[in-house]
Design an enzyme around this catalytic site. Structure first.
Site, short mmCIF file in Angstrom:
data_model
loop_
_atom_site.label_atom_id
_atom_site.label_comp_id
_atom_site.label_asym_id
_atom_site.label_seq_id
_atom_site.Cartn_x
_atom_site.Cartn_y
_atom_site.Cartn_z
N HIS A 219 -7.79 1.01 -6.06
CA HIS A 219 -6.49 1.61 -5.81
C HIS A 219 -5.92 2.40 -6.98
O HIS A 219 -4.86 2.99 -6.87
CB HIS A 219 -5.48 0.54 -5.41
CG HIS A 219 -5.03 -0.30 -6.58
ND1 HIS A 219 -5.82 -1.26 -7.14
CD2 HIS A 219 -3.88 -0.29 -7.30
CE1 HIS A 219 -5.18 -1.80 -8.17
NE2 HIS A 219 -4.01 -1.25 -8.29
C1 UD1 Z 1 1.35 -0.58 -8.01
C2 UD1 Z 1 1.37 -0.69 -9.53
C3 UD1 Z 1 -0.02 -1.04 -10.03
C4 UD1 Z 1 -0.58 -2.26 -9.33
C5 UD1 Z 1 -0.52 -2.03 -7.84
C6 UD1 Z 1 -1.02 -3.24 -7.10
C7 UD1 Z 1 2.90 0.79 -10.73
C8 UD1 Z 1 2.99 2.01 -11.55
N1 UD1 Z 1 1.72 0.57 -10.14
O1 UD1 Z 1 0.53 0.53 -7.67
O2 UD1 Z 1 0.03 -1.30 -11.41
O3 UD1 Z 1 -1.90 -2.47 -9.75
O4 UD1 Z 1 0.84 -1.78 -7.47
O5 UD1 Z 1 -1.01 -3.06 -5.72
O6 UD1 Z 1 3.85 0.05 -10.66
N2 UD1 Z 1 2.68 1.64 -0.16
C9 UD1 Z 1 2.78 1.16 1.11
N3 UD1 Z 1 3.33 -0.08 1.28
C10 UD1 Z 1 3.75 -0.85 0.27
C11 UD1 Z 1 3.65 -0.33 -1.04
C12 UD1 Z 1 3.12 0.90 -1.24
O7 UD1 Z 1 2.39 1.80 2.06
O8 UD1 Z 1 4.22 -1.98 0.51
C13 UD1 Z 1 2.07 2.98 -0.37
C14 UD1 Z 1 3.09 4.05 -0.50
O9 UD1 Z 1 2.62 5.13 0.22
C15 UD1 Z 1 3.13 4.37 -1.97
C16 UD1 Z 1 1.72 4.02 -2.42
O10 UD1 Z 1 1.30 2.96 -1.55
O11 UD1 Z 1 3.44 5.70 -2.19
C17 UD1 Z 1 1.68 3.53 -3.84
O12 UD1 Z 1 2.59 2.46 -4.06
P1 UD1 Z 1 3.24 2.23 -5.53
O13 UD1 Z 1 4.03 0.99 -5.56
O14 UD1 Z 1 3.90 3.48 -5.97
O15 UD1 Z 1 1.99 2.07 -6.46
P2 UD1 Z 1 0.64 1.24 -6.25
O16 UD1 Z 1 -0.46 2.19 -6.17
O17 UD1 Z 1 0.80 0.24 -5.17
#
Ligand code: UD1
Length: 364
Positions: free
Chosen positions: A206
């Site tokens: 991821h």
């Molecule tokens: C975040 C953390 C990362 C961690 C990871 C674990 C930061 C900078 N990154 O990354 O360190 O390893 O979590 O999972 O804080 N999304 C969903 N549903 C959710 C959450 C996210 O669909 O419940 C999608 C959204 O489209 C979002 C994308 O995933 O834009 C990324 O989510 P985000 O929280 O920004 O970062 P992660 O890649 O999950």
């Protein structure tokens, strides 16, 4: 009475806070307040973990959801400032290195509230990783720095952090792994998926550097294409990667691999049982490098660096970057019975939360 706000935001935070919450319940003079920023909000990225980890419903939910780094961080800060104004805690505990960790630390520091960072001192020395920025910011602002491995002590010393703030306590994530092992053993995931112990591999992927970039993502898929011919690969897929497979036009390639089995993100207990019985793990996660080291499962990390060097020095972890041939070669070693052997790092004994809460209780 000591009032402590425990902050969680994203999936890797939940298993780190659970043992701390549980430990605090043993202290009649400590009042924990659980705040969930809502950085992760999908049922499978959040609620499932609260259930599996027996976490109480958050006392306060901030519902910030996704956004660019600035937007997400700012939303957490705005909402968390109100929480501190109202709650006036004696301490804020943040864990790990996600945006919520850094955002809440900045708010607490400016409101003269003490901060404890659990999992302090880890450094990848790669500032293009958003987590590295979060780690640096959080550590420099923290009053208590709880360290999981020796490299953390050295890093904090180099950065001039006063020794008196730093405590080597082991790893709360391993506390959870040990505590929930009997419950994870009862998960029906292997039976449900028709899997036999040591006859499958697990993939998690991821990191933006791997999945937001077509060239890199393809290099990894090309490796999986070779490995899945020999052993089924189970791939519980993170929402970010799921989205990028479509955006980058990789869906057809993924679906062609008949032994690459995509699943929805799994809960904690299911995932732990899956890890525990895997032949090998291919990952770019931070925490999974550590969980595999504890479990003695071969881990091939598809990154150029790690902020958790103990997993390479002492544990079962091997760093391979995104080079297709290296990934295949390392996987082949494992499949040929020549996996790297490892040991359990110092103080990864299930008692980190006990040490942390004892120290906080004494010092506050
Ligand atoms: C975040 C953390 C990362 C961690 C990871 C674990 C930061 C900078 N990154 O990354 O360190 O390893 O979590 O999972 O804080 N999304 C969903 N549903 C959710 C959450 C996210 O669909 O419940 C999608 C959204 O489209 C979002 C994308 O995933 O834009 C990324 O989510 P985000 O929280 O920004 O970062 P992660 O890649 O999950």
């Amino acid at each position: 009475m000591i009032k402590i706000i425990n902050v969680v935001g994203a999936r890797p935070n939940f298993m780190k806070i659970a043992p701390i919450q549980r430990e605090m319940a043993k202290y009649p003079n400590i009042k924990p307040v659980l705040v969930h920023t809502g950085q992760h909000y999908d049922e499978r990225m959040s609620k499932l973990f609260f259930d599996d980890l027996q976490l109480p419903k958050p006392d306060i939910y901030l519902d910030v959801r996704s956004g660019s780094h600035a937007v997400q961080t700012a939303k957490v800060m705005m909402a968390f400032e109100e929480v501190l104004q109202k709650e006036k805690p004696d301490l804020v505990i943040v864990v790990g290195d996600v945006n919520s960790t850094a955002a809440c630390s900045m708010v607490a520091a400016k409101m003269h509230t003490k901060i404890a960072h659990v999992e302090a001192g880890l450094r990848s020395f790669d500032r293009r990783m958003p987590e590295e920025i979060n780690r640096l910011v959080t550590d420099v602002l923290s009053d208590f720095l709880f360290v999981t491995e020796k490299s953390g002590l050295e890093n904090l010393k180099h950065e001039g952090i006063d020794d008196s703030k730093v405590h080597f306590v082991g790893h709360v994530m391993i506390d959870s792994l040990i505590y929930f092992e009997p419950m994870a053993a009862k998960s029906p995931i292997l039976e449900n998926m028709g899997l036999q112990p040591r006859e499958y591999g697990v993939i998690t992927l991821h990191r933006p550097s791997n999945v937001d970039n077509k060239e890199n993502f393809l290099k990894l898929l090309n490796a999986f294409e070779v490995i899945e011919k020999q052993i089924p690969l189970i791939f519980p897929i993170h929402p970010r990667s799921q989205k990028m497979i479509d955006q980058l036009g990789l869906r057809e390639k993924v679906e062609k691999m008949r032994n690459l089995r995509l699943t929805e993100p799994l809960g904690y207990l299911d995932f732990m049982r899956l890890l525990h019985n895997a032949k090998l793990v291919l990952t770019d996660s931070g925490g999974i490098q550590e969980e595999t080291t504890y479990l003695g499962i071969p881990c091939i990390t598809m990154r150029e660096n790690t902020e958790r060097p103990i997993t390479v020095e002492v544990g079962t972890n091997v760093l391979v970057g995104t080079d297709t041939e290296r990934i295949i070669a390392e996987a082949q070693k494992v499949l040929d019975g020549n996996a790297k052997k490892g040991q359990i790092p110092e103080l990864w004994d299930g008692k980190a939360a006990e040490r942390i809460v004892r120290i906080l209780n004494e010092k506050l």
